[in-house]
Design an enzyme around this catalytic site. Structure first.
Site: not given
Lengths: 339, 339
Positions: B202, B232
């Protein structure tokens, strides 16, 4: 540890017994508790009629008693909040499930979340348009997927995988919501005030079961005339829904303000870290912090000792609470009324 | 206040001046600071090559310097985190924008969030499949809509309304990600370990600008082989992204664990309510609380005094920091290296 210290504990117990003073008994268990809400700022008291009020009260009472019956017969807080929220979703008066407000495109888009302090476990869905009971899908995400949150078409695909039967979007639409949307979409602003006051409804529940476990659940159609795909605080774990072993919260109000404030979790963090009561934590977060940002709304909250807080800075909050000590309360504005 | 007390303050100042001891000067301004990450647990050190490592470092350096240049010439922390994250999104090595991991259905589904401590303001998008730079759309939601979060088709409709040009989903797909997905979808588990270790990337940034304002931004493709619609922690304000006047956090790791922990906000709440340093708060939340749940990951965090924390309980976290005092650091595992 020295032998002297090892001897100290039995000696203390002996001396207490000798003096006829046994160690203090643990406090009695708090007993099961259920608290629900049907939205903050739903109807301005000036627009409320006796008939409408009776109908809202009946809807709240039905959900309260259905959820409480589960707790009373030893069921889990998770089952109780699911049952209560499911009933409020099915009741077209409330802005969740059937009777949800409609988006700018004239469609119902539904969000929901559930959290079980045991684990902890959590499930959330957002932007679903064909799931009859969004809270059930949120619970399936929690129990039968490795994920916490699914949105949009992917959430509906998961619903089908889990054997849910989808319903057409028209199932959710009521004449009242279509009329509300038409009023809000009129170019003149004459109806804005009334429409705004109706656009914050959301339903939720928090519960404490016989085993001392807390759970929280929230479900909503969001805000009327919203942009397609808009997600408010309801399905955001920490914003509109949160449960820990010490604190469960379900919120209702200006979703964007609740998200930026991480409102539900902030109540629990304030309580845990500042070592204040649940009521003091809610007061600080709603009446000081949320108020200072200009946000309106409220929460229902419950701690592990069974302390109930239902507080708001909006014109009203449809709410109800019932516990093992005989409390059964349904209220809408700043009054308190026991039934 | 009594006259005596009113006199006390000027008298104290006079006596300090008389003694040649002026009141202590305010501490020097902390100076601008930028911290970025390119994901936790991205590549197992055992699978890393010198060539790959150099390439990742170059990618991090480019984003770091691009964002820092904005701060250096007096730009806002908001612009700096936007620029840094946009560059990481465009770099196919990182799991965000181009090069994002692919869902079980073989498609890129992108999530992003941005928060400006001023206001505060926040914007988030999830489940978009055709927006080249998700962080730009999150910022548009923050700046040009009344909402905080838009998901799925509604978010893409908003992108079009704002004049963004959509790209085909194939734009995001790289040969490496297609191969990764194929490995993970093989019935045998021989490749699972390697695949898992690659699935947490990420990107994110936190910054402090010349005016002392903090901002945070995070962008991701989520986890490889995910269910369609899975969201998420990245776009959840309070979980993967958060900024207040005193504390900005961007996270990377096991998203579901981060959501349940309300991780980013918990760091800021721990710091504010328990009155501990940012480093102590991060340590408690990552190494005690997250670790206890079995979750893995890390955060970059920054306070208003310019203190930088980059901490993780995963095998590594791609990260870099630069500040006005000459610090310029790029690191991947538990080493610290200044360049």
């Amino acid at each position: 540890m020295s032998r002297l210290k090892l001897l100290a504990i039995p000696c203390l117990l002996l001396s207490l017994e000798a003096a006829g003073r046994a160690p203090p008994a643990p406090p009695p268990p708090p007993g099961v508790t259920l608290v629900i809400h049907g939205g903050a700022g739903v109807i301005d008291p000036a627009r409320m009629t006796a008939e409408k009020e009776a109908s809202y009260r009946a809807g709240l009472a039905a959900a309260l008693d259905a959820g409480y019956a589960i707790l009373e017969r030893g069921g889990s807080s998770l089952d109780a909040v699911t049952a209560a929220v499911r009933m409020l979703e099915d009741d077209p008066q409330f802005n969740a499930g059937r009777g949800a407000v409609l988006s700018h495109a004239g469609e119902a888009e539904l969000d929901a979340a559930i959290m079980d302090a045991r684990g902890p476990r959590a499930g959330a869905i957002a932007g679903v348009m064909h799931v009859r009971n969004p809270i059930e899908l949120a619970r399936l995400v929690m129990e039968r997927s490795p994920h916490v949150m699914l949105v949009g078409l992917g959430a509906e695909e998961f619903a089908l995988e889990q054997g849910l039967v989808l319903v057409p979007n028209d199932y959710f639409k009521t004449r009242a919501r279509l009329q509300q949307l038409q009023e809000e979409q009129q170019p003149v602003d004459t109806h804005r005030a009334g429409a705004d006051s109706q656009s914050k409804g959301t339903v939720g529940a928090v519960a404490l079961d016989r085993d001392g476990n807390l759970a929280a659940a929230t479900s909503t159609g969001g805000i009327s005339n919203k942009h397609r795909g808009r997600v408010g605080d309801t399905p955001i774990i920490g914003a509109g829904t949160y449960a820990s072993p010490g604190c469960a919260v379900s919120g209702t109000g200006d979703g964007e303000y609740f998200i930026r404030a991480v409102l539900a979790y902030d109540i629990c963090a304030t309580m845990a870290y500042k070592k204040v009561s649940l009521a003091a934590a809610v007061n600080e977060v709603i009446h000081q912090k949320l108020e200072a940002t200009g946000g309106k709304g409220g929460v229902i909250a419950l701690d592990a000792a069974g302390n109930v807080v239902m507080d708001f800075n909006s014109v009203g909050m449809f709410r109800a609470a019932r516990d093992a000590h005989g409390r059964r309360e349904i209220a809408m504005y700043h009054e308190t009324q026991t039934q």
